[in-house]
Motif scaffolding. Structure first.
Motif, short mmCIF file in Angstrom:
data_model
loop_
_atom_site.label_atom_id
_atom_site.label_comp_id
_atom_site.label_asym_id
_atom_site.label_seq_id
_atom_site.Cartn_x
_atom_site.Cartn_y
_atom_site.Cartn_z
N LEU A 60 -0.06 3.31 -0.79
CA LEU A 60 -0.69 4.55 -0.32
C LEU A 60 -2.13 4.34 0.14
O LEU A 60 -2.82 5.30 0.45
N THR A 61 -2.57 3.10 0.20
CA THR A 61 -3.98 2.82 0.49
C THR A 61 -4.41 3.27 1.89
O THR A 61 -5.60 3.51 2.10
N LYS A 62 -3.48 3.40 2.81
CA LYS A 62 -3.85 3.81 4.17
C LYS A 62 -3.50 5.27 4.46
O LYS A 62 -3.74 5.76 5.55
N VAL A 63 -2.92 5.96 3.47
CA VAL A 63 -2.51 7.34 3.65
C VAL A 63 -3.72 8.27 3.51
O VAL A 63 -4.49 8.17 2.56
N LYS A 64 -3.87 9.16 4.48
CA LYS A 64 -4.98 10.11 4.48
C LYS A 64 -4.66 11.35 3.65
O LYS A 64 -5.50 11.86 2.92
N ALA A 65 -3.41 11.85 3.78
CA ALA A 65 -3.01 13.07 3.07
C ALA A 65 -1.50 13.13 2.96
O ALA A 65 -0.78 12.49 3.74
N ILE A 66 -1.02 13.91 1.98
CA ILE A 66 0.41 14.14 1.81
C ILE A 66 0.61 15.65 1.63
O ILE A 66 0.08 16.25 0.70
N ASP A 67 1.36 16.25 2.53
CA ASP A 67 1.63 17.69 2.46
C ASP A 67 2.41 18.05 1.20
O ASP A 67 3.14 17.22 0.65
N ARG A 68 2.27 19.30 0.80
CA ARG A 68 2.97 19.79 -0.38
C ARG A 68 4.48 19.63 -0.24
O ARG A 68 5.17 19.22 -1.17
N ASP A 69 5.03 19.95 0.93
CA ASP A 69 6.48 19.83 1.15
C ASP A 69 6.93 18.37 1.00
O ASP A 69 8.01 18.11 0.47
N ALA A 70 6.11 17.45 1.47
CA ALA A 70 6.45 16.03 1.34
C ALA A 70 6.44 15.62 -0.13
O ALA A 70 7.35 14.93 -0.60
N ARG A 71 5.43 16.05 -0.87
CA ARG A 71 5.36 15.72 -2.30
C ARG A 71 6.57 16.30 -3.04
O ARG A 71 7.17 15.63 -3.90
N SER A 72 6.95 17.52 -2.70
CA SER A 72 8.11 18.14 -3.34
C SER A 72 9.38 17.36 -3.03
O SER A 72 10.23 17.15 -3.90
N TYR A 73 9.51 16.94 -1.79
CA TYR A 73 10.69 16.17 -1.40
C TYR A 73 10.76 14.84 -2.15
O TYR A 73 11.81 14.43 -2.63
N TYR A 74 9.62 14.17 -2.28
CA TYR A 74 9.60 12.90 -3.01
C TYR A 74 10.01 13.08 -4.47
O TYR A 74 10.54 12.16 -5.09
N GLY A 75 9.77 14.26 -5.03
CA GLY A 75 10.15 14.53 -6.42
C GLY A 75 11.53 15.13 -6.56
O GLY A 75 12.00 15.37 -7.67
N GLY A 76 12.22 15.35 -5.45
CA GLY A 76 13.53 15.99 -5.47
C GLY A 76 14.69 15.03 -5.68
O GLY A 76 14.52 13.81 -5.71
#
Length: 135
Positions: A60-76
């Protein structure tokens, strides 16, 4: 990176690290992860795994931001089914704090069903930890 197959997606690449038996995910500099990118990442992990669930190292060192929907999907459930353990590599205290908050929420939602996940600032330590989850 070795000579194994590489899956590219709109903001990076995914490959099997055959030496360590893990899947690696790398993002392009400045990536703002959206739900679409999250879906691409999980599809790539599944494609590289070719039916075998392998631990994943997500840089994640080059990632600027992660949207809420993306975070939810990763936890789904679809994401959880794609990997037995996940290591996230960060390079700043802010990134580590944000990742820790996400992990706390993810664990609270999924409880015992949650796959092991851990945040690292040292890549070698992350790889060693993931090796314990290879099948």
């Amino acid at each position: 990176m070795d000579n194994s197959t590489v899956v590219t997606f709109s903001s990076g690449k995914i490959w099997l690290d055959e030496v360590n038996g893990i899947i690696r995910v790398e993002f392009a500099p400045g990536t703002h992860q959206t739900l679409q990118i999250a879906r691409e990442v999980i599809a790539g992990i599944c494609a590289i795994g070719d039916g075998v669930r392998r631990p994943a190292l997500v840089d994640l060192t080059k990632v600027k931001a992660i949207d809420r929907d993306a975070r939810s999907y990763y936890g789904g459930p679809e994401s959880i089914a794609s990997w037995p353990a996940l290591a996230m590599l960060t390079d700043s205290p802010l990134s580590t704090t944000i990742a820790n908050i996400w992990l706390a929420v993810y664990s609270a939602i999924n409880g015992r069903r949650a796959n092991p996940s851990k945040i690292f600032s040292d890549e070698a330590a992350a790889v060693e930890w993931l090796k314990g989850f290879r099948s």
